[in-house]
Structure formats: structure tokens, C-alpha cells
Design a protein around this motif. Structure first.
Motif, mmCIF file in Angstrom:
data_model
loop_
_atom_site.group_PDB
_atom_site.id
_atom_site.type_symbol
_atom_site.label_atom_id
_atom_site.label_comp_id
_atom_site.label_asym_id
_atom_site.label_seq_id
_atom_site.Cartn_x
_atom_site.Cartn_y
_atom_site.Cartn_z
ATOM 1 N N MET A 1 0.844 -1.190 0.000
ATOM 2 C CA MET A 1 0.000 0.000 0.000
ATOM 3 C C MET A 1 0.883 1.244 0.000
ATOM 4 O O MET A 1 1.921 1.274 0.652
ATOM 5 C CB MET A 1 -0.921 -0.002 1.226
ATOM 6 C CG MET A 1 -1.946 1.118 1.218
ATOM 7 S SD MET A 1 -2.989 1.124 2.691
ATOM 8 C CE MET A 1 -3.854 -0.413 2.489
ATOM 9 N N ARG A 2 0.453 2.262 -0.739
ATOM 10 C CA ARG A 2 1.206 3.513 -0.828
ATOM 11 C C ARG A 2 0.286 4.697 -0.570
ATOM 12 O O ARG A 2 -0.915 4.646 -0.850
ATOM 13 C CB ARG A 2 1.846 3.654 -2.215
ATOM 14 C CG ARG A 2 2.966 2.662 -2.493
ATOM 15 C CD ARG A 2 3.514 2.843 -3.890
ATOM 16 N NE ARG A 2 2.543 2.443 -4.894
ATOM 17 C CZ ARG A 2 2.744 2.542 -6.208
ATOM 18 N NH1 ARG A 2 3.872 3.052 -6.660
ATOM 19 N NH2 ARG A 2 1.830 2.139 -7.055
ATOM 20 N N THR A 24 -3.856 0.712 -2.958
ATOM 21 C CA THR A 24 -3.787 -0.549 -2.228
ATOM 22 C C THR A 24 -3.033 -1.598 -3.047
ATOM 23 O O THR A 24 -2.816 -1.445 -4.259
ATOM 24 C CB THR A 24 -5.190 -1.071 -1.893
ATOM 25 O OG1 THR A 24 -5.838 -1.484 -3.101
ATOM 26 C CG2 THR A 24 -6.030 0.000 -1.215
ATOM 27 N N ASP A 25 -2.682 -2.675 -2.387
ATOM 28 C CA ASP A 25 -1.912 -3.731 -3.051
ATOM 29 C C ASP A 25 -2.702 -4.431 -4.150
ATOM 30 O O ASP A 25 -2.111 -5.013 -5.065
ATOM 31 C CB ASP A 25 -1.438 -4.759 -2.018
ATOM 32 C CG ASP A 25 -0.414 -4.187 -1.052
ATOM 33 O OD1 ASP A 25 0.214 -3.162 -1.393
ATOM 34 O OD2 ASP A 25 -0.241 -4.748 0.049
ATOM 35 N N ASP A 26 -4.035 -4.374 -4.073
ATOM 36 C CA ASP A 26 -4.835 -5.024 -5.113
ATOM 37 C C ASP A 26 -5.198 -4.068 -6.252
ATOM 38 O O ASP A 26 -6.004 -4.394 -7.118
ATOM 39 C CB ASP A 26 -6.103 -5.649 -4.510
ATOM 40 C CG ASP A 26 -7.095 -4.609 -3.998
ATOM 41 O OD1 ASP A 26 -6.814 -3.389 -4.080
ATOM 42 O OD2 ASP A 26 -8.165 -5.011 -3.498
ATOM 43 N N GLU A 232 5.120 4.367 2.128
ATOM 44 C CA GLU A 232 4.785 2.981 1.803
ATOM 45 C C GLU A 232 4.708 2.139 3.068
ATOM 46 O O GLU A 232 5.213 2.506 4.105
ATOM 47 C CB GLU A 232 5.823 2.382 0.857
ATOM 48 C CG GLU A 232 5.887 3.084 -0.490
ATOM 49 C CD GLU A 232 6.908 2.457 -1.413
ATOM 50 O OE1 GLU A 232 6.516 2.070 -2.532
ATOM 51 O OE2 GLU A 232 8.091 2.355 -1.026
#
Length: 232
Positions: A1-2, A24-26, A232
């Protein structure tokens, strides 16, 4: 996630008008606030927006278009925070129910300035009540007083740790003491402002969070704000 911090302009006292992007990571892109109306003109203009400071330009700098934004979190509907909602017709807007309902009724009156941008039938609003988990790692924190139903955003990042985006509940470092802080000219409820300040300061301490104030010219240069310099 950033987490990206965007400067979307400068207000009359030289402080930044911020917006934020959570990725998000997704692959979900979450925008927090959309800045001052790009169409404002004449004496209504109280925010200076540089050529690369509009929300579209800030998104483009990180490789995104408005159509790539899935969610827009509305801290509140003041014109320097909600002036470009109309750029995001494909997004879902997330707002505190009490604030949205009062804004639709015209309270407080200052929200009318950007109404053409945020009050459109095509825009999809999700109304939430109180503290709410938006996504894993992203919490909405009700923090009223500046307006009823103002909300802040807590982001928990894997490397940085927690970052608390206080919004206008805590606009600067001068407003961190819940008992001694001054009110701003736009705060509508002093007791709620003090309670929200106390809540957010305690939350930041409990989470060991970086507390990003809403309009703080002194803090902003120390933050990571470049397109390639995010949290991050």
C-alpha cells in the motif's frame, strides 16, 4: 500500500490545500478530497492553484486518470476540499451521513460554493455513520466540529506505519492542544472541535502515527510530497 500527498493549491495564508491518494496492493485507487474548483473565477477565488497543482495534473504525475479512481473519500464538502468531485463520475464517494444530509439542506452556507461539483445526480455517494473501516488498512475517523460529520483518515502502511490525515479537524501545529487551541473562523462547534482534537491526538499516539495536519505551511516541506516520494 502507498500513500501520496498532493498539494492542490495554496490558501490565503500561504498554507497548502491538500489531497491524498491511497493505492492498495490489489490496485484500488482511493482519492481523499479533490481540491478547489477548477472553474472558480472572480472574487470567489481564494485559493491559488498552480498549473501542475490541479487534481488531474497531480494524478497524471503518478500515472493515473480520474477514471482510475475507485473511491473518493470526502473529509467534508468545503470548496477547497470538494471542488472537483465532478471529475470522478465513475467513482464512489464516501462521506459521513450527517454531513451529507446537512450539506444537501444548505448547512453551512459556505458549502454552496462548490455545490455544482459535488451535488450531481450522476455521482454515487455511500453514506457512513461514525468511525468506519473503509478497506483493510484504511479507516475513516469521524472528527466533527469544523463541520458536522467531518472525517479524518487513518492509513496503516507496511513500512511507514500509521499515517493519520487529520484534515481540517487539526489544520496546523498550533491546533494540537485540545484545551488551548484557537478556533478557526470556519469552525461551527467549539466543544466538538476540542473533542475531535483530543480524539485524533490520542489516536495518533496510540498508533504511533505520523499526524498530517490539514493546512500546515510549516509541516508540509518536511513531508514526502513528490510524485516519486510517497509513503509505503
Amino acid at each position: 500500500m502507498r500513500l501520496h500527498l498532493f498539494k492542490l493549491g495554496t490558501n490565503p495564508v500561504g498554507a497548502p490545500v491538500p489531497g491524498y491518494l491511497v493505492q492498495t496492493d490489489d490496485g484500488t485507487n482511493v482519492l481523499v478530497d479533490s481540491g478547489f474548483p477548477r472553474t472558480a473565477s472572480g472574487p470567489r477565488v481564494f485559493v491559488t492553484v498552480g498549473p501542475e497543482e490541479g487534481v488531474e495534473a497531480r494524478l497524471a504525475a503518478v500515472g493515473l486518470r480520474p477514471a482510475d479512481i475507485a473511491l473518493v473519500v470526502c473529509t467534508h464538502l468545503d470548496p477547497d476540499h470538494a471542488g472537483n468531485h465532478d471529475l470522478f463520475p465513475d467513482a464512489e464517494f464516501v462521506i459521513q451521513r450527517g454531513h451529507y444530509e446537512r450539506a444537501k439542506a444548505g448547512v453551512p452556507a459556505r458549502l454552496e460554493m462548490a455545490r455544482a461539483a459535488w451535488d450531481q445526480p450522476r455521482l454515487k455517494y455511500r453514506l457512513v455513520d461514525g468511525d468506519t473501516e473503509l478497506l483493510p488498512g484504511v479507516d475513516l475517523v469521524e472528527s466533527p466540529g469544523h463541520v458536522e460529520g467531518h472525517q479524518s483518515v487513518l492509513v496503516r502502511l507496511p513500512r511507514t506505519g500509521a499515517v493519520l490525515l487529520a484534515g481540517d479537524a487539526i489544520p496546523s501545529g498550533e491546533h494540537l492542544d485540545p484545551d488551548a487551541r484557537a478556533m478557526t473562523p470556519f469552525d461551527v462547534n467549539e466543544s466538538a472541535v476540542r473533542a475531535s482534537t483530543r480524539k485524533l491526538v490520542a489516536l495518533a499516539e496510540a498508533e504511533d502515527a505520523l499526524l498530517v495536519r490539514g493546512h500546515d505551511a510549516q509541516q508540509w516541506p518536511a513531508l514526502r510530497t513528490g510524485p516519486d516520494d510517497c509513503y509505503e
